[in-house]
Scaffold this active site. Structure first.
Site, mmCIF file in Angstrom:
data_model
loop_
_atom_site.group_PDB
_atom_site.id
_atom_site.type_symbol
_atom_site.label_atom_id
_atom_site.label_comp_id
_atom_site.label_asym_id
_atom_site.label_seq_id
_atom_site.Cartn_x
_atom_site.Cartn_y
_atom_site.Cartn_z
ATOM 1 N N THR A 316 0.874 -1.165 0.000
ATOM 2 C CA THR A 316 0.000 0.000 0.000
ATOM 3 C C THR A 316 0.909 1.212 0.000
ATOM 4 O O THR A 316 2.020 1.142 0.488
ATOM 5 C CB THR A 316 -0.879 0.047 1.266
ATOM 6 O OG1 THR A 316 -1.460 -1.234 1.504
ATOM 7 C CG2 THR A 316 -1.997 1.066 1.143
ATOM 8 N N THR A 366 -1.366 0.668 6.448
ATOM 9 C CA THR A 366 -0.913 -0.400 5.559
ATOM 10 C C THR A 366 -0.821 -1.682 6.368
ATOM 11 O O THR A 366 -0.265 -1.692 7.464
ATOM 12 C CB THR A 366 0.454 -0.078 4.932
ATOM 13 O OG1 THR A 366 0.926 -1.236 4.219
ATOM 14 C CG2 THR A 366 1.487 0.329 5.963
ATOM 15 N N GLY A 369 -5.609 -5.908 5.594
ATOM 16 C CA GLY A 369 -6.748 -5.005 5.584
ATOM 17 C C GLY A 369 -7.969 -5.457 6.349
ATOM 18 O O GLY A 369 -8.697 -4.636 6.911
#
Length: 450
Positions: A316, A366, A369
């Site tokens: 990310t 990050t 998730g």
């Protein structure tokens, strides 16, 4: 829980992850210079001069090992992080808005194949790149997000268009791309996102999945909503995802050294090791390493594996910024997990999970998730600042290294408050990260220890 009790309870954690940064020195490419950068982003000491404005970025967290990251690649990634910091700083130094700085910094990382966002996005199970992004303005609390887009060169720009040019917060897939076209944003051929390294990463993931007896691929067929589905291909060859709405394209090939007519140019990459900042200050005492989070028992989710190094990494990119007017903003962009299925969407585009900003606090996350979504990590940090009156580093450290670790979640955040204080806690062995304030000196770091 009272603020004073919470402060006493969690103060000891600050030595490992609370990062209040001091302005530091000049530039070198030596290993000693890189080590000083690492130490600077681990210090527990408050800034000698409180920054009036600044920018913090990240490029992903995870098990990032020195032995798997060659000196040449490390230098190139540090150079890309430095370029992103300088792009955001150029905006802020002219009195620009924090939102402009955030998108400028993220755009640089989206254009680099070194990060899992934009150009460097990983492939999903069906050999397609699915991109997510979000932005949020702290002053107005306006936000915009996109998920599952396939033909947007810079998803962070489309997320901002959703925020500024629509009454909505999130758009997905073909609808988001139709909105992009309505706003004059061109779609790019799917082959723009192809890189051989990411493709080989998918092949390794598929081989591992096959060896473990995973469900057959036909359970995860891609949607055909206006796009040509990815076609099966020989081992080691990319599929043929659609390039524009309703139009098939020829098989994607590795990007040529020169840009193709009608397609965005591949961003130039550093040809020599990056010039890394040298810091004049004495390095801080290295913090004690944090034990990496363990996967949640019984979870069927498999975190991503970096297709280049083989390291366990969550790809990310993100940025948070404070401008001269005291306004905060946050943004995050990602290509998700290698070999993800079924239109999976992570935390990056979900406001309050992977991206959040208000008048006091801005966060970009990050990590794995699903955990950041379940525990609304970004908002939780800012809520502790708001309701418990905790210092930002303490709030961020507690959520990442207590709440998230106990849940089995791995990753980190970058955060900034309206006083210019910065936090970068992470519970993995590394996180690509960087910081710059009004003095214009970029500082970047990767590992847990200097």
């Amino acid at each position: 829980m009272s603020p004073s009790f919470s402060s006493r309870m969690h103060r000891g954690l600050l030595a490992s992850t609370a990062l209040l940064l001091a302005p530091l020195g000049c530039v070198t490419s030596s290993q000693a210079g890189a080590a000083r950068d690492e130490a600077a982003l681990r210090t527990d000491e408050p800034p000698r001069v409180k920054p009036k404005w600044g920018l913090v970025i990240h490029g992903g967290a995870g098990v990032i090992s020195r032995e798997n990251l060659t000196p040449e690649r490390e230098a190139a990634m540090r150079a890309a992080l430095t370029q992103a910091l300088q792009a955001g700083h150029a905006v802020l130094a002219k009195g620009g808005r924090s939102m402009d700085a955030v998108t400028a910094a993220i755009r640089v990382m989206e254009d680099s194949p070194y990060f899992n966002a934009g150009k460097g996005a990983v492939f999903n199970h069906d050999g397609v790149n699915e991109l997510d992004a979000a932005v949020m303005d702290g002053k107005s609390r306006m936000a915009g997000a996109v998920a599952g887009v396939h033909h947007i060169q810079n998803p962070i720009d489309l997320a901002r268009l959703v925020m500024e040019k629509s009454p909505h917060v999130m758009m997905v897939g073909d609808g988001a791309e139709a909105f992009a076209q309505s706003q004059g944003m061109p779609l790019v051929d799917a082959k723009y996102f192809f890189t051989e390294e990411r493709w080989q990463g998918l092949q390794r993931a598929l081989e591992q999945e096959k060896a473990k007896g995973a469900p057959p691929a036909e359970q995860g067929q891609p949607s055909t909503q206006g796009l040509s589905p990815a076609q099966p291909s020989a081992p080691g060859q990319p599929p043929t995802p659609g390039a524009t709405l309703g139009q098939p394209v020829t098989p994607a090939q590795p990007p040529a050294s020169a840009p193709q007519p009608g397609h965005p140019a591949t961003p130039a990459q550093p040809s020599s090791p990056a010039q890394l900042p040298t810091k004049g200050a004495t390095p801080a005492t290295p913090a004690q390493p944090v034990t990496p989070a363990q996967p949640q028992p019984g979870s069927s989710l498999t975190p991503g594996v970096d297709p280049i190094t083989g390291d366990h990494k969550f790809g990310t990119v993100g940025a948070v910024a404070l401008d001269m007017d005291g306004n905060l903003a946050a943004g995050t962009s990602t290509g998700g997990m290698t070999n993800k299925r079924f239109g999976r969407v992570g935390d990056a585009p979900i406001i309050g999970a992977g991206t959040y900003a208000d008048e006091r606090c801005a966060v970009s996350a990050t990590g794995h998730g699903e955990f950041f979504i379940r525990y609304t990590v970004a908002r939780d940090i800012c809520a502790r600042v708001e309701y418990q009156d905790l210092p930002l580093p303490e709030a961020a450290n507690y959520v990442i290294n207590d709440v998230l670790v106990k849940a089995g979640g791995e990753g980190g955040v970058i955060a900034m408050d309206r006083q210019g204080h910065v936090a970068m806690p992470f519970n993995s062995s590394g996180m690509y990260r960087g910081y710059i304030n009004e003095d214009g000196t970029p500082t970047v770091a990767i590992f847990q220890q200097p």
